[in-house]
Write a protein that holds these residues in place. Structure first.
Motif, PDB file in Angstrom:
ATOM      1  N   LEU A 101       0.839  -1.193   0.000  1.00 23.52           N
ATOM      2  CA  LEU A 101       0.000   0.000   0.000  1.00 23.52           C
ATOM      3  C   LEU A 101       0.877   1.247   0.000  1.00 23.52           C
ATOM      4  CD1 LEU A 101      -2.665  -0.993   2.716  1.00 23.52           C
ATOM      5  CD2 LEU A 101      -2.777  -1.344   0.242  1.00 23.52           C
ATOM      6  N   LEU A 102       0.426   2.252  -0.743  1.00 25.73           N
ATOM      7  CA  LEU A 102       1.043   3.566  -0.660  1.00 25.73           C
ATOM      8  C   LEU A 102       0.367   4.304   0.495  1.00 25.73           C
ATOM      9  CD1 LEU A 102       1.016   4.566  -4.463  1.00 25.73           C
ATOM     10  CD2 LEU A 102       2.631   3.094  -3.245  1.00 25.73           C
ATOM     11  N   PRO A 103       1.104   5.026   1.337  1.00 25.72           N
ATOM     12  CA  PRO A 103       2.534   5.339   1.231  1.00 25.72           C
ATOM     13  C   PRO A 103       3.439   4.438   2.075  1.00 25.72           C
ATOM     14  CG  PRO A 103       1.542   6.776   2.846  1.00 25.72           C
ATOM     15  CD  PRO A 103       0.453   5.836   2.399  1.00 25.72           C
ATOM     16  N   ASP A 104       3.002   3.218   2.446  1.00 20.79           N
ATOM     17  CA  ASP A 104       3.921   2.314   3.145  1.00 20.79           C
ATOM     18  C   ASP A 104       5.171   2.088   2.308  1.00 20.79           C
ATOM     19  OD1 ASP A 104       1.922   2.139   5.002  1.00 20.79           O
ATOM     20  OD2 ASP A 104       1.309   0.110   4.489  1.00 20.79           O
ATOM     21  N   VAL A 105       4.999   2.036   0.994  1.00 20.92           N
ATOM     22  CA  VAL A 105       6.118   2.078   0.063  1.00 20.92           C
ATOM     23  C   VAL A 105       5.943   3.318  -0.795  1.00 20.92           C
ATOM     24  CG1 VAL A 105       6.396  -0.434   0.036  1.00 20.92           C
ATOM     25  CG2 VAL A 105       4.941   0.663  -1.664  1.00 20.92           C
ATOM     26  N   SER A 106       7.033   3.839  -1.324  1.00 24.66           N
ATOM     27  CA  SER A 106       6.941   5.024  -2.170  1.00 24.66           C
ATOM     28  C   SER A 106       6.215   4.688  -3.460  1.00 24.66           C
ATOM     29  CB  SER A 106       8.336   5.564  -2.477  1.00 24.66           C
ATOM     30  OG  SER A 106       9.029   4.667  -3.330  1.00 24.66           O
ATOM     31  N   ARG A 107       5.681   5.711  -4.100  1.00 23.75           N
ATOM     32  CA  ARG A 107       5.008   5.481  -5.376  1.00 23.75           C
ATOM     33  C   ARG A 107       5.982   4.900  -6.400  1.00 23.75           C
ATOM     34  NH1 ARG A 107       0.085   7.372  -7.717  1.00 23.75           N
ATOM     35  NH2 ARG A 107       0.182   7.315 -10.013  1.00 23.75           N
ATOM     36  N   GLU A 108       7.213   5.378  -6.386  1.00 22.76           N
ATOM     37  CA  GLU A 108       8.211   4.875  -7.330  1.00 22.76           C
ATOM     38  C   GLU A 108       8.496   3.394  -7.090  1.00 22.76           C
ATOM     39  OE1 GLU A 108      12.759   5.922  -8.865  1.00 22.76           O
ATOM     40  OE2 GLU A 108      12.008   6.751  -6.962  1.00 22.76           O
ATOM     41  N   ALA A 109       8.689   3.020  -5.824  1.00 20.54           N
ATOM     42  CA  ALA A 109       8.956   1.610  -5.517  1.00 20.54           C
ATOM     43  C   ALA A 109       7.738   0.750  -5.802  1.00 20.54           C
ATOM     44  CB  ALA A 109       9.377   1.470  -4.052  1.00 20.54           C
ATOM     45  N   GLY A 110       6.557   1.277  -5.507  1.00 18.35           N
ATOM     46  CA  GLY A 110       5.335   0.529  -5.792  1.00 18.35           C
ATOM     47  C   GLY A 110       5.146   0.298  -7.275  1.00 18.35           C
ATOM     48  N   TRP A 111       5.445   1.309  -8.083  1.00 18.55           N
ATOM     49  CA  TRP A 111       5.302   1.165  -9.531  1.00 18.55           C
ATOM     50  C   TRP A 111       6.305   0.147 -10.070  1.00 18.55           C
ATOM     51  CZ3 TRP A 111       2.027   1.690 -13.235  1.00 18.55           C
ATOM     52  CH2 TRP A 111       2.451   1.678 -14.571  1.00 18.55           C
ATOM     53  N   GLU A 112       7.543   0.180  -9.582  1.00 20.14           N
ATOM     54  CA  GLU A 112       8.540  -0.783 -10.042  1.00 20.14           C
ATOM     55  C   GLU A 112       8.079  -2.210  -9.734  1.00 20.14           C
ATOM     56  OE1 GLU A 112      13.316  -1.018  -9.839  1.00 20.14           O
ATOM     57  OE2 GLU A 112      12.341  -1.159  -7.879  1.00 20.14           O
ATOM     58  N   ARG A 113       7.528  -2.399  -8.547  1.00 21.31           N
ATOM     59  CA  ARG A 113       7.042  -3.733  -8.185  1.00 21.31           C
ATOM     60  C   ARG A 113       5.866  -4.147  -9.069  1.00 21.31           C
ATOM     61  NH1 ARG A 113       7.067  -7.436  -4.093  1.00 21.31           N
ATOM     62  NH2 ARG A 113       5.085  -8.370  -3.474  1.00 21.31           N
ATOM     63  N   LEU A 114       4.968  -3.216  -9.344  1.00 25.35           N
ATOM     64  CA  LEU A 114       3.824  -3.538 -10.191  1.00 25.35           C
ATOM     65  C   LEU A 114       4.278  -3.871 -11.611  1.00 25.35           C
ATOM     66  CD1 LEU A 114       0.773  -3.800 -10.545  1.00 25.35           C
ATOM     67  CD2 LEU A 114       0.701  -1.351 -11.079  1.00 25.35           C
ATOM     68  N   VAL A 115       5.223  -3.112 -12.127  1.00 25.60           N
ATOM     69  CA  VAL A 115       5.706  -3.373 -13.485  1.00 25.60           C
ATOM     70  C   VAL A 115       6.359  -4.748 -13.545  1.00 25.60           C
ATOM     71  CG1 VAL A 115       7.385  -2.675 -15.245  1.00 25.60           C
ATOM     72  CG2 VAL A 115       5.943  -0.960 -14.130  1.00 25.60           C
ATOM     73  N   TYR A 116       7.154  -5.084 -12.523  1.00 31.96           N
ATOM     74  CA  TYR A 116       7.752  -6.422 -12.530  1.00 31.96           C
ATOM     75  C   TYR A 116       6.668  -7.501 -12.501  1.00 31.96           C
ATOM     76  CZ  TYR A 116       9.504 -10.830 -11.009  1.00 31.96           C
ATOM     77  OH  TYR A 116       9.718 -12.178 -10.934  1.00 31.96           O
ATOM     78  N   CYS A 117       5.720  -7.401 -11.557  1.00 32.76           N
ATOM     79  CA  CYS A 117       4.708  -8.454 -11.416  1.00 32.76           C
ATOM     80  C   CYS A 117       3.802  -8.525 -12.644  1.00 32.76           C
ATOM     81  CB  CYS A 117       3.867  -8.212 -10.165  1.00 32.76           C
ATOM     82  SG  CYS A 117       4.738  -8.489  -8.618  1.00 32.76           S
TER      83      CYS A 117
END
Length: 509
Positions: A415-431
């Motif tokens: 969940l944002l902001p538990d992780v940064s938007r940038e880190a969250g997007w990187e994880r989403l793109v990978y998955c």
């Protein structure tokens, strides 16, 4: 071509197990510690640390590895490839690791056990169950995707989805004053009756075996009772520790089409699959956020609606109650595990991707199903779904066309902001892009050569012009590729994802 095209006869199980196990290990080596030699040397790669040349055939599931020695190509068995990988990783990282090579060999032995067991097991009638239990190769970029903790097969094979397992659950009674629970766990109480002063707690029989004598004191002093087994059988999904509880077992509408997720003290891929305390304590917050997001999104979410455990064995005996499929599927559709679509046809002959006569329409339907809910959850609700192949179900209509995505597993959600938007997007793109769409696209291309896959992805992403990261992705030269081989070799935490840049097919053409 996939490494296995038909269920092998018994005398070729070893060769088939080698082929299934070589492919993901080669994918890891070629992605993480090698580079193509260049034009005119198709399939030849140079290992970066040693400089040795490695030659393979095929791309999606590479086969027939050979190493160049004294001017000659020498074929490698799976065991020899494991040895070569260990030597290369020691040179590449400066670190030694005896655990991972053992896991690689264990993974291969597990595949051999699955193949032998499947030859004698009745094939399930339900296509959804067949999809969940079809993953013989498994994670295409993990060095030991089928490892089962190194124990003898007799201990785990009765619970293996790949062997078409089904089994009764163990039933425990937990003294009421020791019960810990959150959320809606009422479905558990429909599985059987508990004695006065106790609450019912189902348990995975393999987990009880693994715990051994750790619970002996609780049994001795009455905090824990053995109540036998369920009258009917559950069956394991691809996640191994998550099982499906059919209505016939529960005998109640409250538990109809139920999933239960257990702790399992075994390393499977990158993690020991225990229900960790910190994840359980955050489960309801995470699940509420995803459930609220999906109230306004296409697709569906299988809610992890609650958990129950005992305070003296909080993680060891925890069980998560997850929604079943009933009430979530579009009418007239059949759900299938997306990961099954990338397995060979012998493992999953029901594959609608392989059978379709209109692969462009099939691919566009898949994109329309899986992409909008994942992007909408991220941009509009700050929810980062773990939208990889094993957490994505795809509901297909009677013709096999994908029409709906069903996502699951709150434990993997960020969940944002538990992780940064940038880190969250990187994880989403990978998955979503790398683990899911790239793998499905490669399977489409293998079954139906010549389809223009990435133009359709670009069109789908362009529809989400309100998501600034989606527009940037169309121009990015690279995508993040998770380094499972290096992650395991260096002993990093399984949740500590590390990425390397992969060429972005969206920028081609």
């Amino acid at each position: 071509m996939d490494p296995v095209d038909a269920t092998p006869p018994r005398d070729s199980v070893g060769l088939a197990a080698d082929a299934h196990s070589v492919a993901p290990l080669l994918n890891c080596l070629l992605r993480e510690v090698a580079e193509p030699v260049g034009p005119g040397t198709s399939g030849v790669h140079r290992l970066r640390a040693s400089g040795r040349l490695l030659r393979v055939r095929g791309t999606r599931r590479p086969t027939d590895p050979e190493v160049r020695t004294a001017g000659t190509w020498h074929p490698l068995t799976h065991t020899e490839l494991v040895k070569l990988a260990a030597e290369e990783l020691r040179a590449f990282t400066g670190l030694s690791n005896s655990e991972l090579p053992a896991e690689m060999l264990d993974s291969r032995e597990a595949v051999a056990a699955f193949l032998a067991a499947r030859a004698d097991a009745p094939v399930p009638r339900d296509p959804y169950r067949r999809s969940e239990q079809s993953l013989i190769t498994g994670h295409p970029h993990h060095p030991a995707p089928k490892a089962r903790g190194g124990g003898p097969a007799a201990g785990w094979l009765p619970y293996a989805p790949e062997a078409y397992a089904r089994f009764p659950l163990a039933l425990l009674g937990v003294r009421e004053d020791t019960v810990v629970e959150e959320g809606d766990t009422t479905a558990l109480d429909t599985l059987a009756a508990a004695p006065p002063g106790y609450r019912l707690l189902p348990a995975h029989p393999w987990q009880l075996d693994l715990l051994g004598g750790e619970l002996s004191a609780a049994f001795a002093d009455g905090r824990l009772l053995r109540l036998g087994r369920t009258a009917g059988e559950a069956w394991p999904t691809a996640a191994i520790r998550t099982v499906h509880v059919p209505e016939v077992l529960s005998g109640s509408a409250l538990a109809r089409d139920l999933f239960l997720k257990f702790s399992l003290d075994v390393r499977i891929t990158n993690d020991v699959r225990r229900l960790w305390r910190h994840d359980l304590l955050g489960l309801r917050r995470t699940d509420r956020a995803v459930t609220e997001a999906f109230a306004g999104l296409p697709g569906a979410w299988l809610s992890d609606r609650g958990y129950r455990t005992a305070d003296f064995a909080f993680e060891e005996l925890a069980v998560v109650v997850r929604d079943g499929l009933g009430g979530h599927l579009a009418p007239g559709t059949t759900p299938l595990l997306s990961a099954a679509l990338t397995e060979d046809t012998a493992a999953f002959p029901d594959n609608p991707l392989a059978r379709t006569t209109d692969p462009e329409a099939w691919w566009e339907g898949y994109l329309r199903a899986v992409v909008p809910p994942a992007l909408g959850a991220f941009h509009d609700h700050g929810v980062v779904l773990e939208a990889h192949l094993q957490n994505t179900l795809i509901a297909c209509d009677a013709s096999g066309l994908p029409v709906q995505a069903v996502y699951r597993d709150a434990e993997g959600v960020k969940l944002l902001p538990d992780v940064s938007r940038e880190a969250g997007w990187e994880r989403l793109v990978y998955c979503l892009l790398v683990n899911n769409l790239l793998e499905i696209a490669a399977a489409v291309a293998e079954h139906h050569p010549g389809v223009d896959l990435w133009a359709a992805v670009r069109r789908e992403l362009a529809r989400h012009d309100d998501v600034p990261e989606a527009a940037a992705l169309l121009g990015s030269l690279t995508l993040p590729g998770k380094t499972n081989l290096l992650l395991r070799w260096t002993g990093a935490d399984g949740a500590d994802a590390r990425y390397l840049p992969l060429p972005n097919p969206l920028t081609a053409g």
